[in-house]
Design a protein around this motif. Sequence first.
Motif, PDB file in Angstrom:
ATOM      1  N   HIS A 197      39.774  56.215  49.772  1.00 56.48           N
ATOM      2  CA  HIS A 197      38.504  56.493  49.113  1.00 56.48           C
ATOM      3  C   HIS A 197      37.789  55.184  48.873  1.00 56.48           C
ATOM      4  CE1 HIS A 197      38.841  60.790  48.506  1.00 56.48           C
ATOM      5  NE2 HIS A 197      40.086  60.639  48.086  1.00 56.48           N
ATOM      6  N   PHE A 198      36.493  55.276  48.605  1.00 54.29           N
ATOM      7  CA  PHE A 198      35.683  54.101  48.314  1.00 54.29           C
ATOM      8  C   PHE A 198      35.332  54.024  46.834  1.00 54.29           C
ATOM      9  CE2 PHE A 198      34.427  55.547  52.671  1.00 54.29           C
ATOM     10  CZ  PHE A 198      35.255  54.655  53.339  1.00 54.29           C
ATOM     11  N   PHE A 199      35.323  55.167  46.158  1.00 54.32           N
ATOM     12  CA  PHE A 199      35.153  55.258  44.713  1.00 54.32           C
ATOM     13  C   PHE A 199      36.428  55.879  44.130  1.00 54.32           C
ATOM     14  CE2 PHE A 199      30.272  56.224  45.103  1.00 54.32           C
ATOM     15  CZ  PHE A 199      30.056  54.991  45.676  1.00 54.32           C
ATOM     16  N   GLN A 238      43.919  51.142  40.712  1.00 55.40           N
ATOM     17  CA  GLN A 238      43.941  49.688  40.881  1.00 55.40           C
ATOM     18  C   GLN A 238      43.127  49.003  39.795  1.00 55.40           C
ATOM     19  OE1 GLN A 238      42.461  50.100  44.798  1.00 55.40           O
ATOM     20  NE2 GLN A 238      44.306  51.239  45.317  1.00 55.40           N
ATOM     21  N   THR A 239      42.883  49.724  38.699  1.00 53.74           N
ATOM     22  CA  THR A 239      42.238  49.138  37.528  1.00 53.74           C
ATOM     23  C   THR A 239      43.355  48.725  36.584  1.00 53.74           C
ATOM     24  OG1 THR A 239      40.301  50.546  37.818  1.00 53.74           O
ATOM     25  CG2 THR A 239      40.565  49.512  35.673  1.00 53.74           C
ATOM     26  N   TRP A 240      43.794  47.496  36.731  1.00 50.59           N
ATOM     27  CA  TRP A 240      44.991  47.003  36.054  1.00 50.59           C
ATOM     28  C   TRP A 240      44.633  45.941  35.020  1.00 50.59           C
ATOM     29  CZ3 TRP A 240      48.724  46.497  40.891  1.00 50.59           C
ATOM     30  CH2 TRP A 240      49.042  47.795  41.332  1.00 50.59           C
ATOM     31  N   PRO A 241      45.508  45.691  34.062  1.00 53.70           N
ATOM     32  CA  PRO A 241      45.167  44.833  32.922  1.00 53.70           C
ATOM     33  C   PRO A 241      44.672  43.440  33.284  1.00 53.70           C
ATOM     34  CG  PRO A 241      47.185  46.037  32.467  1.00 53.70           C
ATOM     35  CD  PRO A 241      46.841  46.308  33.901  1.00 53.70           C
ATOM     36  N   ASN A 242      45.171  42.862  34.362  1.00 48.42           N
ATOM     37  CA  ASN A 242      44.805  41.486  34.701  1.00 48.42           C
ATOM     38  C   ASN A 242      43.501  41.372  35.475  1.00 48.42           C
ATOM     39  OD1 ASN A 242      47.125  40.435  33.451  1.00 48.42           O
ATOM     40  ND2 ASN A 242      48.346  40.808  35.292  1.00 48.42           N
ATOM     41  N   GLY A 243      42.896  42.524  35.827  1.00 51.56           N
ATOM     42  CA  GLY A 243      41.582  42.493  36.459  1.00 51.56           C
ATOM     43  C   GLY A 243      41.615  42.202  37.949  1.00 51.56           C
ATOM     44  N   PRO A 244      40.423  42.274  38.593  1.00 46.71           N
ATOM     45  CA  PRO A 244      40.347  42.086  40.045  1.00 46.71           C
ATOM     46  C   PRO A 244      40.836  40.731  40.534  1.00 46.71           C
ATOM     47  CG  PRO A 244      38.347  43.129  39.224  1.00 46.71           C
ATOM     48  CD  PRO A 244      39.134  42.723  38.023  1.00 46.71           C
ATOM     49  N   PRO A 255      36.813  56.970  36.251  1.00 42.62           N
ATOM     50  CA  PRO A 255      35.431  57.133  36.694  1.00 42.62           C
ATOM     51  C   PRO A 255      35.204  56.466  38.051  1.00 42.62           C
ATOM     52  CG  PRO A 255      35.565  55.406  35.044  1.00 42.62           C
ATOM     53  CD  PRO A 255      36.936  56.034  35.108  1.00 42.62           C
ATOM     54  N   PRO A 256      34.126  56.819  38.754  1.00 41.34           N
ATOM     55  CA  PRO A 256      33.870  56.243  40.080  1.00 41.34           C
ATOM     56  C   PRO A 256      33.787  54.720  40.070  1.00 41.34           C
ATOM     57  CG  PRO A 256      32.393  58.087  39.678  1.00 41.34           C
ATOM     58  CD  PRO A 256      33.100  57.818  38.382  1.00 41.34           C
ATOM     59  N   GLU A 257      33.405  54.136  38.944  1.00 38.11           N
ATOM     60  CA  GLU A 257      33.200  52.685  38.877  1.00 38.11           C
ATOM     61  C   GLU A 257      34.501  51.887  38.831  1.00 38.11           C
ATOM     62  OE1 GLU A 257      29.741  54.918  37.610  1.00 38.11           O
ATOM     63  OE2 GLU A 257      31.807  54.939  36.863  1.00 38.11           O
ATOM     64  N   HIS A 258      35.624  52.549  38.633  1.00 41.15           N
ATOM     65  CA  HIS A 258      36.890  51.818  38.618  1.00 41.15           C
ATOM     66  C   HIS A 258      37.211  51.245  40.004  1.00 41.15           C
ATOM     67  CE1 HIS A 258      39.073  53.316  34.730  1.00 41.15           C
ATOM     68  NE2 HIS A 258      37.954  52.670  34.480  1.00 41.15           N
ATOM     69  N   GLU A 259      38.059  50.228  40.024  1.00 40.96           N
ATOM     70  CA  GLU A 259      38.370  49.518  41.268  1.00 40.96           C
ATOM     71  C   GLU A 259      38.983  50.448  42.309  1.00 40.96           C
ATOM     72  OE1 GLU A 259      38.839  48.361  38.271  1.00 40.96           O
ATOM     73  OE2 GLU A 259      38.144  46.278  38.180  1.00 40.96           O
ATOM     74  N   MET A 260      38.558  50.265  43.566  1.00 43.68           N
ATOM     75  CA  MET A 260      39.134  51.017  44.681  1.00 43.68           C
ATOM     76  C   MET A 260      39.059  50.141  45.932  1.00 43.68           C
ATOM     77  SD  MET A 260      40.676  53.650  45.866  1.00 43.68           S
ATOM     78  CE  MET A 260      40.592  54.711  44.430  1.00 43.68           C
ATOM     79  N   LEU A 261      40.205  49.696  46.399  1.00 36.95           N
ATOM     80  CA  LEU A 261      40.264  48.838  47.588  1.00 36.95           C
ATOM     81  C   LEU A 261      40.199  49.673  48.861  1.00 36.95           C
ATOM     82  CD1 LEU A 261      43.142  46.476  46.415  1.00 36.95           C
ATOM     83  CD2 LEU A 261      40.692  45.974  46.410  1.00 36.95           C
ATOM     84  N   GLU A 262      39.693  49.072  49.939  1.00 34.60           N
ATOM     85  CA  GLU A 262      39.668  49.757  51.234  1.00 34.60           C
ATOM     86  C   GLU A 262      41.113  49.939  51.714  1.00 34.60           C
ATOM     87  OE1 GLU A 262      39.813  50.856  55.129  1.00 34.60           O
ATOM     88  OE2 GLU A 262      40.402  48.789  54.629  1.00 34.60           O
TER      89      GLU A 262
END
Length: 290
Positions: free
Chosen positions: A43-45, A10-16, A52-59
């Motif tokens: 997952h949460f990360f 969910q780390t996509w070009p247009n951002g969160p 990497p763990p810091e990339h976006e991850m939605l509940e």
Amino acid sequence: MKLGLHLAQQTWPNGPAALGSDLARVARTADEAGFEYLSVMDHFFQISGYGPPEHEMLEAWTTLGFLAAHTERVKLLTLVTGVIYRHPGLLAKAATTLDVLSGGRAILGIGAGWNEEESRALGFRFPPMKERFEQLEDALRYVHQMWAEGDEPFTGTHVSAERLLNSPPPIQRPHPPIMIGGSGEKKTLRFVAQYGDICNLLPNADLPRKLEVLKQHCEDVGRDYSEITKTASLRLDTGENGEKTGQLLDELGRLSELGFSVATGWAHGVPDPAVLERFATEVIPAAEKL
């Protein structure tokens, strides 16, 4: 052979800020393209292999409710929920809610859980493997009972409950399908035979052997092996310009010959609409003939 689209990134070009609109567009396109399943991680990360763990991850379950509102036919699931993250009563209620609000399109994907890093980071208890599988069997027994008629008490190894009332009940009867993820031969595949409706195996496993083990477990518990939907996780990569489409179809054909009816995975290039258009016009029609 049916295909499932797994939204592993969910780390996509247009951002969160644009993630809601981008997810809605991808979900609608996948639904119209003919994908059978639409799944998200629980997952949460972010996990290794995707970023990497810091990339976006939605509940996961919140996201599935959002996806339900933007689709009409595709089946919705986690691939798969870690049993340690939610009490089985909450999990059964969430899956029931998704089934009701989606018009009967929920699947409960569940497994024993494995990600110690994110569990400890956020303060979730991460039990030893033996206890995680005990919790998994508790949860499987619990949801079966909660989705059955009546509201009797429940007693498991780690969970007890006084009244399994579930109103409204799920749309799908006798209950939403249960996918059990993993390929462990002693526990996981036995749980599939005993409690599950769908198995999900990784392509790097010895797939013929895993299916034989599952068949034997079905015989041992008196389950019809043919009742279980066999699915495999697979990278759905058609290449930058479709140059890998033939290779992907060959792999789908191999899985079909082994007895799998569904392959589900991340499609390289999503959310680019051209990628999903290629699946709609080239991959899904050809896969359906396998």
